[in-house]
Design an enzyme around this catalytic site. Sequence first.
Site, PDB file in Angstrom:
ATOM      1  N   GLU A 505       0.715  -1.298  -0.024  1.00  0.00           N
ATOM      2  CA  GLU A 505       0.077  -0.059   0.051  1.00  0.00           C
ATOM      3  C   GLU A 505       0.951   1.310   0.070  1.00  0.00           C
ATOM      4  OE1 GLU A 505      -3.236   0.379   2.751  1.00  0.00           O
ATOM      5  OE2 GLU A 505      -4.151  -1.351   1.982  1.00  0.00           O
TER       6      GLU A 505
HETATM    7  C1  FAD Z   1       3.136  -9.526   0.427  1.00  0.00           C
HETATM    8  C2  FAD Z   1       2.674  -8.566  -0.773  1.00  0.00           C
HETATM    9  C3  FAD Z   1       1.284  -8.356  -0.646  1.00  0.00           C
HETATM   10  C4  FAD Z   1       0.974  -7.472  -1.836  1.00  0.00           C
HETATM   11  N1  FAD Z   1      -0.470  -7.394  -2.274  1.00  0.00           N
HETATM   12  C5  FAD Z   1      -0.629  -6.658  -3.245  1.00  0.00           C
HETATM   13  C6  FAD Z   1      -2.044  -6.699  -3.863  1.00  0.00           C
HETATM   14  O1  FAD Z   1      -2.829  -7.551  -3.364  1.00  0.00           O
HETATM   15  N2  FAD Z   1      -2.410  -6.043  -5.111  1.00  0.00           N
HETATM   16  C7  FAD Z   1      -1.304  -5.202  -5.537  1.00  0.00           C
HETATM   17  O2  FAD Z   1      -1.508  -4.784  -6.583  1.00  0.00           O
HETATM   18  N3  FAD Z   1       0.035  -5.323  -5.145  1.00  0.00           N
HETATM   19  C8  FAD Z   1       0.245  -5.645  -3.990  1.00  0.00           C
HETATM   20  N4  FAD Z   1       1.513  -5.741  -3.514  1.00  0.00           N
HETATM   21  C9  FAD Z   1       2.527  -4.909  -4.140  1.00  0.00           C
HETATM   22  C10 FAD Z   1       3.028  -3.800  -3.267  1.00  0.00           C
HETATM   23  O3  FAD Z   1       2.126  -2.799  -3.369  1.00  0.00           O
HETATM   24  C11 FAD Z   1       4.282  -3.388  -3.892  1.00  0.00           C
HETATM   25  O4  FAD Z   1       5.184  -4.189  -3.470  1.00  0.00           O
HETATM   26  C12 FAD Z   1       4.698  -1.867  -3.535  1.00  0.00           C
HETATM   27  O5  FAD Z   1       4.050  -1.035  -4.378  1.00  0.00           O
HETATM   28  C13 FAD Z   1       6.034  -1.720  -3.821  1.00  0.00           C
HETATM   29  O6  FAD Z   1       6.459  -2.251  -5.014  1.00  0.00           O
HETATM   30  P1  FAD Z   1       7.742  -3.019  -5.177  1.00  0.00           P
HETATM   31  O7  FAD Z   1       7.911  -4.127  -4.262  1.00  0.00           O
HETATM   32  O8  FAD Z   1       7.883  -3.511  -6.852  1.00  0.00           O
HETATM   33  O9  FAD Z   1       9.209  -2.222  -4.920  1.00  0.00           O
HETATM   34  P2  FAD Z   1       9.793  -1.038  -5.683  1.00  0.00           P
HETATM   35  O10 FAD Z   1       8.832  -0.093  -6.441  1.00  0.00           O
HETATM   36  O11 FAD Z   1      10.638  -1.852  -6.408  1.00  0.00           O
HETATM   37  O12 FAD Z   1      10.467  -0.243  -4.591  1.00  0.00           O
HETATM   38  C14 FAD Z   1      11.795  -0.381  -4.075  1.00  0.00           C
HETATM   39  C15 FAD Z   1      12.158   0.687  -2.908  1.00  0.00           C
HETATM   40  O13 FAD Z   1      12.141   1.910  -3.616  1.00  0.00           O
HETATM   41  C16 FAD Z   1      11.414   2.684  -2.940  1.00  0.00           C
HETATM   42  N5  FAD Z   1      11.039   3.764  -3.672  1.00  0.00           N
HETATM   43  C17 FAD Z   1      10.412   3.527  -5.191  1.00  0.00           C
HETATM   44  N6  FAD Z   1      10.404   4.929  -5.697  1.00  0.00           N
HETATM   45  C18 FAD Z   1      10.845   5.847  -4.729  1.00  0.00           C
HETATM   46  C19 FAD Z   1      10.721   7.216  -4.904  1.00  0.00           C
HETATM   47  N7  FAD Z   1      10.332   7.801  -5.838  1.00  0.00           N
HETATM   48  N8  FAD Z   1      11.235   7.753  -3.583  1.00  0.00           N
HETATM   49  C20 FAD Z   1      11.826   7.132  -2.660  1.00  0.00           C
HETATM   50  N9  FAD Z   1      11.661   5.878  -2.622  1.00  0.00           N
HETATM   51  C21 FAD Z   1      11.078   5.185  -3.457  1.00  0.00           C
HETATM   52  C22 FAD Z   1      10.637   2.088  -2.438  1.00  0.00           C
HETATM   53  O14 FAD Z   1       9.826   2.690  -1.251  1.00  0.00           O
HETATM   54  C23 FAD Z   1      10.909   0.903  -2.043  1.00  0.00           C
HETATM   55  O15 FAD Z   1      11.528   1.064  -0.380  1.00  0.00           O
HETATM   56  C24 FAD Z   1       1.873  -6.765  -2.445  1.00  0.00           C
HETATM   57  C25 FAD Z   1       3.346  -6.778  -1.959  1.00  0.00           C
HETATM   58  C26 FAD Z   1       3.655  -7.732  -1.063  1.00  0.00           C
HETATM   59  C27 FAD Z   1       5.270  -7.961  -1.140  1.00  0.00           C
END
Ligand code: FAD
Length: 841
Positions: A505
């Site tokens: 989220e």
């Molecule tokens: C267990 C689990 C359940 C989930 N459930 C759902 C679901 O039901 N539906 C769904 O659609 N998604 C779901 N997600 C996805 C979740 O919302 C994403 O994992 C999340 O949005 C982060 O994306 P990412 O993991 O690709 O990390 P990335 O986007 O690769 O981010 C990696 C890091 O970079 C940081 N970062 C990225 N951009 C910036 C910026 N501009 N400034 C500062 N920091 C930044 C982030 O804060 C993070 O620390 C789930 C994820 C998990 C792990």
Amino acid sequence: MSEFVLWLLWSLVIIAVGLTLAYKRVDLKASTTILGFTLLAYSLFGVGYGLWVLFLWLIFAGIVSLNFVDFRRERITAPLLKLFRAILPSLSDTEREALEAGTVWWDGELFSGCPDWSKLTSMPAPELSDEEQAFLDGPTNELCEMLNDWEITHELADMPEPVWAYIKKHRFFAMIIPKEYGGLEFSGFAVAAVLAKLASRCTVAASTVGVPNSLGPAELLLHYGTQEQKDRYLPGLASGAEIPCFALTAPRAGSDASAIPDTGIVCKGTFGGKKIIGIRLNWDKRYITLAPIATVLGLAFKLYDPDHLIGDKDEYGITAGLIPTSLDGIAIGRRHFPLNTPFQNGPTQGKDVFVPLDCIIGGPERAGQGWKMLVELLAAGRAIVLPANAAGGAKAATYASGAYTRIRSQFNLPICRFEGVGEALARMAGNTYIINAGLSVTTSALARGEKPSVPSAILKYHCTELGRQVSNDAMDVHGGKGIVLGPKNYLGRTYQALPIAITVEGANILTRSLIIFGQGAIRCHPFVLKEIEAATNSDYEQSLRDFDHYLFGHIGYAISNAARSFFLALTHARLSAVPVSGPLARYYQHINRYSAAFAIAADVSMLTLGGELKRRESLSGRLGDVFSSMYLASMVLKHYDNQGRPGADQPLVEWACRTLLYQAQEQLHGFLRNFPNRLVAAGLRLLIFPRGRMYSAPSDELGRQIADLITHPTESRARLCAGIYSTPEPGNPLGLLQTALEATNEASALEEKLRNAVKAGVITTSDPLGKIDMGEHAGVLTAKEARQLRDLDAMVMELIAVDDFDSTELGSKTNRRAAPAKKTTKKKLTTKKKKTARRKA
Ligand SMILES: Cc1cc2nc3c(=O)[nH]c(=O)nc-3n(C[C@H](O)[C@H](O)[C@H](O)COP(=O)(O)OP(=O)(O)OC[C@H]3O[C@@H](n4cnc5c(N)ncnc54)[C@H](O)[C@@H]3O)c2cc1C
């Protein structure tokens, strides 16, 4: 009196008048009149140097000219509008929609530099309805009783079938669905209470129940669905016949979710034997909670209409659809394994899946509105599910740690008596209070119709971060007991699961760095969004009129905040008017001070850094922290009020407010130290810290008082941790720890007797059970008292025990390489031994 001293006095009078007008936010006309009379008095009766007086009158003439609106618009505002239009960073539709989502509530007051406390204090305390309370005491308790965390996380990697059936039967998935569709129609406050209780028992259950009650098909349908869609899906979602999930995240689009590459092409095709205009979908999503068992997939994709079958646009943008998972071309069912927290979560792909146009939530007219829908719903939803999970976990950890550190002894003392442990306990209790307060007061605002997007982001970020800190501390004070996993471990799985809440989220680093201040600066600021709207108005005359109005409002607001910040810092906020008296009034006053300091710091950084501020995340993150600290401190004060101001809890309130306001000071200091324009930073420092940094963190003594509150069976401990599953029954460590704590408390006089007997040399053994035997033998204890202490010791030993396993019980596969190798070695040794024996013979 010398002429110079008189001049100085008069100058001080003029400055004081100006400062008071700014501090009190007196409007331009009245301020001009009052300043005019003051200057006149000075010119007639004061002692002045000619040039100085002339200078003052010139400034005054400038102020007077601002009152002539036409002149002001033409000579000052019009060139500024031109400049503003040129430098205004262009906002994409998605950015604009995100900024405009939700409502502005108490966050707007804090941003104003002069919060109107009545807006917060007049809000009634949140309450559960009889029905909601009955659900918490009935089905929620029963469900908690059914949950066996070890069985779920280690043995089954899923919840057992009877638990799934119970959840569906009692409509846990339907807490936000209205009764007319068969749901429970609970308030956000009640949903949070249910989730917090579940989270105190089993993270998998809390996550599973949390998802359908937050952003997902039900919520989307309720707000944007057509009546036909609501009738079709909501009854099934309420009864559990349909299992929902919502798929936004893709391998190439995580935090930057608006960049999803998944497509829907409007085209002709056959559906249910009929030729229709529909959408051909292709997607590749991952991390989707409940996807492996979902029957209905909420899907975010980008909609294109190359043949203009539904309108004259080629591209509509992000669109939300509802897709039955039984359709051809859908791959779903495989699972991810999120940190040993095996709630159902997995990837899904769709290849040329053809669906009718009415799969779009809200019908074809809502094509392209998917992003808007998501950010609008997140505006409220982020304040509930994850903060509630954090609250349940933090309360359980604090409750357990308070009891455990009291019953666990080392160096002949309960470990809670060691100051180092007490410090961690105080932090746990204080942070738990902050999480509780933020959740309780913010969800009560939701119940009154607010959808405060910035407070929701604050809650999501800070509750999960504070929850992580509480969990870390709980692990530390438990030592090996927290580390060794097994049925007897009540901390390890929550600790493992924490990064999930941090990531989902809106990942926390992004939320802190970009959203809290970035969105707050535009959304909660009393003028910025209005100025942007005015400047982008295509009707120039209207644009100039509105821009002028907001611009001069903004200038007055900035001058006032500068004056307020300086005056409040100089007086340590002692004269600031607040709605309460007594020792807690100081915290209200300090919030007033930091509100003004923050407002001027925010304005100056926006003015000097402009669009660059978006990239300077370390600066905007710090400003976000200051804002969050003020928000959470005001939630703490309101929560204390809501609970009837119980005197015994005052140390918790003081610890929480002190910690938060100290952080506000330190983050402001860090912001100023790192501000790129050193001259501006020096000016701001003068306005914000004219006497330096005078605020201090909570004292050790306050920490000791708090540790004492949670290591004894006090009312404060009960209030702080209310709402967790603490029924004393076999298999519920929280209940058993409380029983042991009470028993330890009751037996403290007997332990004192034993200690005195040891000192007197009557008892000479160091073995705990031996001491009781000797004590009984020597008449220090009666037989009944000795029995009481032996029972307590047995209870404690049971609670500090950990699990051990046979190797085969731990791995999911046999270690084929290692096992035979062991046998061969043994065999070789045996053969070697035999040979040696034969040779010897
Ligand atoms: C267990 C689990 C359940 C989930 N459930 C759902 C679901 O039901 N539906 C769904 O659609 N998604 C779901 N997600 C996805 C979740 O919302 C994403 O994992 C999340 O949005 C982060 O994306 P990412 O993991 O690709 O990390 P990335 O986007 O690769 O981010 C990696 C890091 O970079 C940081 N970062 C990225 N951009 C910036 C910026 N501009 N400034 C500062 N920091 C930044 C982030 O804060 C993070 O620390 C789930 C994820 C998990 C792990």
